[in-house]
Design a protein around this motif. Structure first.
Motif, short mmCIF file in Angstrom:
data_model
loop_
_atom_site.label_atom_id
_atom_site.label_comp_id
_atom_site.label_asym_id
_atom_site.label_seq_id
_atom_site.Cartn_x
_atom_site.Cartn_y
_atom_site.Cartn_z
N SER A 28 25.14 29.21 49.57
CA SER A 28 24.71 28.99 48.19
C SER A 28 23.54 29.92 47.88
N PRO A 29 23.46 30.44 46.64
CA PRO A 29 22.33 31.31 46.29
C PRO A 29 21.00 30.59 46.50
N SER A 30 19.99 31.35 46.86
CA SER A 30 18.67 30.80 47.09
C SER A 30 18.05 30.34 45.78
N PRO A 31 17.13 29.38 45.83
CA PRO A 31 16.46 28.93 44.60
C PRO A 31 15.82 30.10 43.86
N GLY A 32 16.00 30.12 42.56
CA GLY A 32 15.45 31.20 41.76
C GLY A 32 16.32 32.44 41.69
N ALA A 33 17.51 32.40 42.33
CA ALA A 33 18.41 33.55 42.30
C ALA A 33 18.83 33.88 40.87
N LYS A 34 18.94 35.17 40.59
CA LYS A 34 19.32 35.63 39.27
C LYS A 34 20.63 36.41 39.35
N PRO A 35 21.38 36.48 38.24
CA PRO A 35 22.63 37.24 38.26
C PRO A 35 22.39 38.70 38.62
N ALA A 36 23.24 39.24 39.47
CA ALA A 36 23.12 40.65 39.87
C ALA A 36 23.81 41.54 38.85
N VAL A 37 23.39 42.79 38.79
CA VAL A 37 24.17 43.80 38.08
C VAL A 37 25.49 43.93 38.84
N LYS A 38 26.61 43.81 38.12
CA LYS A 38 27.92 43.68 38.75
C LYS A 38 28.89 44.70 38.18
N LYS A 39 29.73 45.26 39.07
CA LYS A 39 30.76 46.19 38.63
C LYS A 39 32.02 45.95 39.45
N GLU A 40 33.11 45.59 38.77
CA GLU A 40 34.40 45.42 39.43
C GLU A 40 35.20 46.71 39.31
N LEU A 41 35.74 47.18 40.42
CA LEU A 41 36.58 48.36 40.41
C LEU A 41 38.05 47.95 40.35
N PRO A 42 38.93 48.86 39.92
CA PRO A 42 40.35 48.52 39.82
C PRO A 42 40.96 48.21 41.19
N TRP A 43 42.04 47.42 41.16
CA TRP A 43 42.77 47.15 42.39
C TRP A 43 43.29 48.46 42.97
N LEU A 44 43.29 48.53 44.30
CA LEU A 44 43.70 49.72 45.02
C LEU A 44 44.77 49.34 46.02
N ASN A 45 45.90 50.05 46.03
CA ASN A 45 46.96 49.77 46.99
C ASN A 45 46.51 50.21 48.38
N VAL A 46 46.66 49.29 49.35
CA VAL A 46 46.31 49.56 50.74
C VAL A 46 47.46 49.05 51.62
N PRO A 47 47.49 49.40 52.91
CA PRO A 47 48.57 48.93 53.78
C PRO A 47 48.71 47.41 53.75
N GLY A 48 49.90 46.95 53.42
CA GLY A 48 50.18 45.52 53.43
C GLY A 48 49.81 44.78 52.17
N GLY A 49 49.27 45.46 51.18
CA GLY A 49 48.89 44.74 49.97
C GLY A 49 48.01 45.58 49.06
N ARG A 50 46.98 44.94 48.50
CA ARG A 50 46.07 45.66 47.63
C ARG A 50 44.66 45.11 47.80
N MET A 51 43.67 45.91 47.43
CA MET A 51 42.27 45.56 47.64
C MET A 51 41.48 45.85 46.37
N LYS A 52 40.52 44.99 46.10
CA LYS A 52 39.61 45.22 44.98
C LYS A 52 38.17 45.19 45.49
N THR A 53 37.38 46.15 45.05
CA THR A 53 35.97 46.23 45.41
C THR A 53 35.12 45.80 44.22
N THR A 54 34.17 44.91 44.47
CA THR A 54 33.20 44.50 43.46
C THR A 54 31.81 44.85 43.98
N LEU A 55 31.01 45.50 43.14
CA LEU A 55 29.68 45.96 43.53
C LEU A 55 28.62 45.08 42.88
#
Length: 218
Positions: A28-55
Motif C-alpha cells: 500500500s502507498p505510504s501515508p502522504g503519497a501523492k499521484p505520480a506523473v504517469k505515462k502508459e505506452l502502447p501494447w507491444l507484441n512479445v514472444p507468447g503474448g503482448r506487453m505494456k509498459t507504464t512509466l
C-alpha cells in the motif's frame, strides 16, 4: 538486475513478480503519497503474448533497499555515497498463454530506477561535451531500439521526450548504455537536472531514506 533483463524475465514468468523492490501488486502507498506523473505506452507484441509498459516518475527519496544498494555500489568503486535519488518506476504488464499449458495468463512486474550520487570525479568540460556529442549522434537509433523493447518512445506533441542519463555525463555516465538512459517527461527532466547537484552535495532530502512507496498509481 539490468532493465533489459527485467523485461526478458517478465516474458517467461507468470503470476506476480518483483524485479527491483517495487512489487507487482505492490504494498500500500505510504501515508502522504501523492499521484505520480504517469505515462502508459502502447501494447507491444512479445514472444507468447503482448506487453505494456507504464512509466511513473518522481523524483522521490530512496527507500532503504535502494539506499543500501547505493552504499555498496559506491564502496565497491572506492567512493563515498553522498545521496540517492529514486527517479522512476517502470511497470510491465504481460498477457498471453504458456506454450506448455495453453491457457490465458497475466503477469506483472515493477522495476525501480534510482541513481547513486557517489563522490565521482567530474569530467572536464571537453570530455563532457564529447560524451554529449556521442549521445546526440546515437539518439535516434537509441530511441528506435528502446521502442522495440518497451513500446514507443514518448512524445510531447511531435517532439520526443528527452533521454535522461541516470548517471549523468558530467560524472562519467555512459552516453549510450541502454541501462543508463530513460525517457523523461520534459518537466520532470528539468527537475532531475535541478536536483542532481543537491544529491551530489549530500543535501536534504536526498541524503536520507524515504518511504517504501511514496506515490499512488493514479
Amino acid at each position: 538486475m539490468k532493465l533489459a533483463g527485467a523485461v526478458v524475465l517478465l516474458v517467461f514468468l507468470t503470476g506476480c513478480a518483483t524485479t527491483q523492490g517495487t512489487g507487482g501488486s505492490g504494498p500500500s502507498p505510504s501515508p502522504g503519497a501523492k499521484p505520480a506523473v504517469k505515462k502508459e505506452l502502447p501494447w507491444l507484441n512479445v514472444p507468447g503474448g503482448r506487453m505494456k509498459t507504464t512509466l511513473f516518475y518522481g523524483p522521490w527519496q530512496c527507500r532503504r533497499e535502494f539506499m543500501n544498494g547505493c552504499q555498496r555500489e559506491c564502496a565497491s568503486e572506492g567512493h563515498t555515497l553522498k545521496g540517492c535519488m529514486w527517479l522512476a518506476d517502470f511497470k510491465f504488464d504481460w498477457e498471453g498463454s504458456l506454450v506448455v499449458l495453453p491457457v490465458p495468463v497475466k503477469a506483472g512486474s515493477r522495476y525501480g530506477i534510482y541513481h547513486c550520487c557517489c563522490n565521482y570525479t567530474e569530467l572536464s568540460k571537453e570530455d563532457t561535451r564529447a560524451a554529449r556529442k556521442k549521445w546526440e549522434g546515437k539518439r535516434e537509433s537509441f530511441r528506435r531500439g528502446w521502442s522495440e523493447k518497451f513500446g514507443t518512445w514518448p512524445e510531447k506533441g511531435d517532439v520526443s521526450w528527452p533521454g535522461h542519463h541516470v548517471r549523468d555525463l558530467k560524472h562519467g555516465g555512459d552516453p549510450v548504455d541502454p541501462n543508463n538512459v530513460i525517457p523523461a517527461e520534459p518537466d520532470v527532466h528539468e527537475i532531475f537536472n535541478e536536483q542532481y547537484p543537491a544529491c551530489y552535495d549530500g543535501k536534504s532530502p536526498w541524503n536520507t531514506v524515504g518511504p517504501d512507496l511514496p506515490y499512488t498509481d493514479n
